[in-house]
Design a protein around this motif. Sequence first.
Motif, PDB file in Angstrom:
ATOM      1  N   LYS A  89     -22.684 -86.302  11.765  1.00 14.44           N
ATOM      2  CA  LYS A  89     -23.481 -86.822  10.654  1.00 14.44           C
ATOM      3  C   LYS A  89     -22.820 -86.529   9.318  1.00 14.44           C
ATOM      4  CE  LYS A  89     -27.980 -86.521  12.974  1.00 14.44           C
ATOM      5  NZ  LYS A  89     -29.317 -85.867  12.970  1.00 14.44           N
ATOM      6  N   ARG A  92     -19.911 -88.794   8.903  1.00 11.79           N
ATOM      7  CA  ARG A  92     -20.340 -90.154   8.593  1.00 11.79           C
ATOM      8  C   ARG A  92     -20.728 -90.291   7.128  1.00 11.79           C
ATOM      9  NH1 ARG A  92     -25.699 -92.298  11.418  1.00 11.79           N
ATOM     10  NH2 ARG A  92     -26.508 -90.757   9.952  1.00 11.79           N
ATOM     11  N   ARG A  96     -18.894 -92.619   4.411  1.00 10.22           N
ATOM     12  CA  ARG A  96     -19.695 -93.588   3.657  1.00 10.22           C
ATOM     13  C   ARG A  96     -19.481 -93.418   2.159  1.00 10.22           C
ATOM     14  NH1 ARG A  96     -25.844 -93.459   5.198  1.00 10.22           N
ATOM     15  NH2 ARG A  96     -24.889 -94.092   7.196  1.00 10.22           N
TER      16      ARG A  96
END
Length: 242
Positions: A89, A92, A96
């Motif tokens: 997470k 990610r 992003r």
Amino acid sequence: GISSGGASSSVAATASSSSSFSSSSSTAAGASTTTTTTSSSSSRETQRILESSTDPIEWKTELERVAPRLQMKVAVQSQDWRGHLEQMKQLRETIRDVLPSAEQQLGALSKSIAAHLEKIQRREKSLVSEFSELVDRFREKHALLKQYEAEFRTSQESVNTLNNTLNEITDDLEEVKIQMDERGNVVNDTSPLVRLKEAISQIKNEIQQMDLQTGIVQNALLQEEVKARKRVASAGRRSKNN
């Protein structure tokens, strides 16, 4: 991610220990109640036992001493899926955040590379069109130089062959001279010797002519090579000036 997983495991272990302690306490309380109902004397004895005479300060000191030994430590597994999930997470979110700026930079870099490639292609086309005539002339002169070099090598081989033939004839002539000297005391006719000398003189003249022709060919080749180098040098200077 791994640290949070380890903390969760430690909390779970602590909660389990607390629940075990609570159940043990409940069991002890039930046992005390049963004992109380069984006999009043036993109840008084139990009450006396439960009323501790230990000094509270000494009890607290002893608790601080043994408390680290009573703590339960749960080893964190390196392959804990919760830790891996948390790490994924975080990665990610990082991707992003970085992706828009990276796409913008890569797009600008791609446009810059395309512009430079287009400039290089235009320059290459202009150079090809500008120097195509000089390149063709250089190729023609280079081919002519190769032809002259081949002819020179052929002439050189012929000269070497003639030199070998001359050496053989010279050796034969020496042998003939020796034989003639041996027969000179007996035979006074010198006409064969005169003919041999004439033949030798004729061969020497032919060799001189071949040497002269070879020198002319070498001189012509040298002049052509010098001219070709001058043309290439002048073409290079003109291209640099442009």
